[in-house]
Design a protein around this motif. Sequence first.
Motif, mmCIF file in Angstrom:
data_model
loop_
_atom_site.group_PDB
_atom_site.id
_atom_site.type_symbol
_atom_site.label_atom_id
_atom_site.label_comp_id
_atom_site.label_asym_id
_atom_site.label_seq_id
_atom_site.Cartn_x
_atom_site.Cartn_y
_atom_site.Cartn_z
ATOM 1 N N TYR B 430 49.432 32.938 120.379
ATOM 2 C CA TYR B 430 50.782 32.975 121.055
ATOM 3 C C TYR B 430 50.217 34.490 121.766
ATOM 4 O O TYR B 430 49.295 35.019 121.715
ATOM 5 N N VAL B 431 51.275 34.904 122.600
ATOM 6 C CA VAL B 431 51.040 36.358 123.275
ATOM 7 C C VAL B 431 51.937 37.168 122.587
ATOM 8 O O VAL B 431 53.066 36.964 122.410
ATOM 9 N N SER B 432 51.334 38.308 122.246
ATOM 10 C CA SER B 432 51.999 39.255 121.537
ATOM 11 C C SER B 432 52.778 40.246 122.241
ATOM 12 O O SER B 432 52.619 40.557 123.494
ATOM 13 N N ALA B 433 53.936 40.639 121.626
ATOM 14 C CA ALA B 433 55.074 41.477 122.379
ATOM 15 C C ALA B 433 54.368 42.946 122.809
ATOM 16 O O ALA B 433 54.569 43.547 123.860
ATOM 17 N N ALA B 434 53.063 43.412 121.847
ATOM 18 C CA ALA B 434 52.603 44.419 122.104
ATOM 19 C C ALA B 434 51.416 44.280 123.166
ATOM 20 O O ALA B 434 50.431 43.682 122.806
ATOM 21 N N LEU B 436 51.315 42.253 125.530
ATOM 22 C CA LEU B 436 51.029 41.094 126.162
ATOM 23 C C LEU B 436 49.606 40.463 125.869
ATOM 24 O O LEU B 436 49.321 39.660 126.930
ATOM 25 N N ARG B 439 46.975 36.430 120.805
ATOM 26 C CA ARG B 439 46.877 36.525 119.200
ATOM 27 C C ARG B 439 46.766 35.266 118.732
ATOM 28 O O ARG B 439 47.225 34.127 119.153
ATOM 29 N N LEU B 440 46.226 35.289 117.465
ATOM 30 C CA LEU B 440 46.122 33.938 116.715
ATOM 31 C C LEU B 440 47.078 34.306 115.497
ATOM 32 O O LEU B 440 47.035 35.364 114.856
ATOM 33 N N GLU B 446 53.437 32.855 109.081
ATOM 34 C CA GLU B 446 53.758 34.099 110.092
ATOM 35 C C GLU B 446 54.945 33.139 110.954
ATOM 36 O O GLU B 446 54.825 32.171 111.220
ATOM 37 N N GLY B 448 56.884 32.865 114.778
ATOM 38 C CA GLY B 448 56.635 32.845 115.968
ATOM 39 C C GLY B 448 55.810 31.508 116.407
ATOM 40 O O GLY B 448 55.730 31.343 117.823
ATOM 41 N N LEU B 451 56.889 29.500 119.817
ATOM 42 C CA LEU B 451 56.383 30.237 121.180
ATOM 43 C C LEU B 451 54.858 29.888 121.386
ATOM 44 O O LEU B 451 54.318 30.740 122.033
ATOM 45 N N GLU B 452 54.403 29.059 120.581
ATOM 46 C CA GLU B 452 52.910 29.013 120.727
ATOM 47 C C GLU B 452 52.445 28.597 122.055
ATOM 48 O O GLU B 452 53.156 27.970 122.842
ATOM 49 N N MET B 453 51.401 29.021 122.400
ATOM 50 C CA MET B 453 50.469 28.618 123.600
ATOM 51 C C MET B 453 50.225 26.939 123.542
ATOM 52 O O MET B 453 49.936 26.741 122.434
#
Lengths: 215, 578
Positions: B430-434, B436, B439-440, B446, B448, B451-453
């Motif tokens: 995914y793309v982290s809000a922190a 951008l 991340r895995l 967990e 999210g 919203l996975e890639m």
Amino acid sequence: MQLSANEIYQTARKACLASGYPHDRAEDIAHAVSWLQSAGFDGCAALLDMLAEAEKGYVLAGLHPKRVGENIVLDIGYLHPAFEGIAAIDWLLAGQKGAEIKIDRLSHPLIFAGLLWQAGHIYQQAFILASWDAQEIIHLPNSDVGAVAALSCLKSQISIRSGDRQASLFSVPASHSVIADSLWDRLLELAAHTYVPESEASRLSGAGAGLVDND
Amino acid sequence: MTPLLEQQIDKYACGASLPPLRPVDGVMRLSRMGAFFPHRLSFMRVLIRRLARQKAVMQMPVCALDENGFGHVVLCLPLSGRIYSLIAYSRPLEDGARTDRVIATSWDASFCLFDGVPKPADIERLADEVTRQEAGRYDERALTLSRANKSVRLFQHVTEALAAGRQPDKEQLVSTGYLMRTTAVYGNGKFGIADRDQLVKYDGLEGAFQAEMLTVFLIREFTLFLAEYCASQKGGGTAVPLSRENRRYLGVGNSTGLGMAPFLVTHPCLLNSWIMAREVALARVIQCQKASPYKLQRAKDLLARARLHCLDWQVEDAIQMQRIHILRGELERLIADISARPLAEIAPFADLYQRAENASEELQELLVSVLIELMPEEVDALADCMATDALPRLVPQMPISELKSLIAEHYHWVEDIDFTQPAADAQFWYVSAAKLEPRLGLRHSEPGAELEMPFNIAGYIRALNIELAEAGEDESVASFLLRAPRHRNIIRRIQTIAKFPYGEIHDNLVGQDCRPIDLLRCKLSFFGASKFDPKSDKWTRITLYQGAPTADELAINPPEISDDWLFPLHPDSPSPQS
């Protein structure tokens, strides 16, 4: 605000994903929007208009080609560029003899024009668009981008066929373009919905984590 | 067969007929990709060759540093008739603010690669932007952005030693290997800088990642200059410059994490062009029927150098260190074997490669780098094939029967995955809000995952196969997609991979056992990074340009000397002659 073509592509793609578009469609729309901006059109404004509709939970309606005499016709009552639009372009590109698309109502014509232009370039394939009364005929891609503006005025009763294959087509290089701050902020806001808040475990595994950096 | 697929690249690449290549299924496994070494087609090598051929001379038209080395410097380098400038801003930084994390907001130094020679107004305007990196805004004249922090211990040691009139301690040089490490190099339109589509038309920047490689090369020059400058401020007349050997040995450090990994998945055509070029290079060398005494000796010398390089290669990561131990032993045995039993007279390099067929993937891939090095005349032109503007594209007219054949040919590895087990999709990208950054996450514990890639390639293939079972064999893909549009993304990928077969990784990227560090090592090897130093299975430190000629050597050295820096050794290493 001045933005690079790739910034527009990436942000448009994420905004589409945030609005529920599948990845392939988000990518195609984002390429079209980035190209429209480079070509001098307000692609981002058109995208935001379209995404507002997507938020209503739009899904692709089943499409069934029908044989009409020697032709095979795909009738589309309402064409949304990201859904029926992309499916229709794919279907035309399949090159079936006598293939024709008939659209009763076309939404967001500027975005659809961008998709047709992009597809035309990738597949070196021209498209011929005509109003049902044959008063207006548009070739896309064309020797200038004026045809895009012409299509963006059409909203109903259009038919599309494949034209000749084209070895070389007029192209618009990717370039920076100016976008109103308010539009860009809205796109960024949408794009942010694709981000996941970082977990503590993930934060601790990022590059540079866990080391003294003054070594 | 569709016209598109008639052009299958298993026959041709870069306009040339292809020799037999290693099977995709063997090469594109994560464990093997995670054993790649830098090689002569690595992008840093390509840049240095170009600079050396052109005898480029670097200049420093602006140096505005205070007595502590803070201020700014401009380094200009002509490349193919165009001038590129690194604007480097050096700033004081509290120890507490110095972090390699991507979330940092201030750095010891920040950089911008500028198109042309910047005017004073450009330097002043960019100062406020470049020192804030992601928080700044730029235009097309900024080609890349980067930042770096000092390796405080080594930087201090080097400046103190030079100020006192002596060279730095060898052990300290070896243990770090760089004066500064970068934490990001941004390109391709980020924050308003020039788009890649524009950049590739610039003279000298054609090819993969050349603007980024040029940036890091000039950053290295800046770090060397800064250390010598600080030493001269401190030591006055007593200070000495770094010796040529030490200058060459010092590279640029880098911390690299997951941000780099998704690129290989989202750019299958480009990945194919990189791997294909390397495989074609290997195949051409292996096919060589007769080798001159010089080339045979060169092979032995490179193996001897590789052996010493691996002896210097120390990491804390237990898995990688274990691999290095095995590699050292295998190299010793291989060198002894060649001494005892010379390479075959016919096809000697095929013989060399075959002698490692039961060895570790580390040794086999190290041999790829050695072999490619032996025949520049067969290999170097392949660098021109390592950039492509090809994008994944659908082949809508393809019959379903042909699509099924492609799946059977290119995705049979999916059948090895047990999808009934949670381990099959234990992770998600995914793309982290922190900041951008990619991340895995752990799917089953967990949030999210929605919203996975789209990296669950194996899962998408499985779902597609289920629906294809009901489709007519003669039906076109376009027709199938009218009723099953959700499969368009994976079908487009399958059809693209048929043309770009080395563009797909034959492993489950969301499986429990996926180690992202393997993706990183593969990509970094193509950059030319050495001293791969994993800090976990998700990030690594590396060294860039270690052993490469410095700018002042480019115009002096014969090009072949400037190009000879595979497996860099520390200055006091014994002679690597076999």
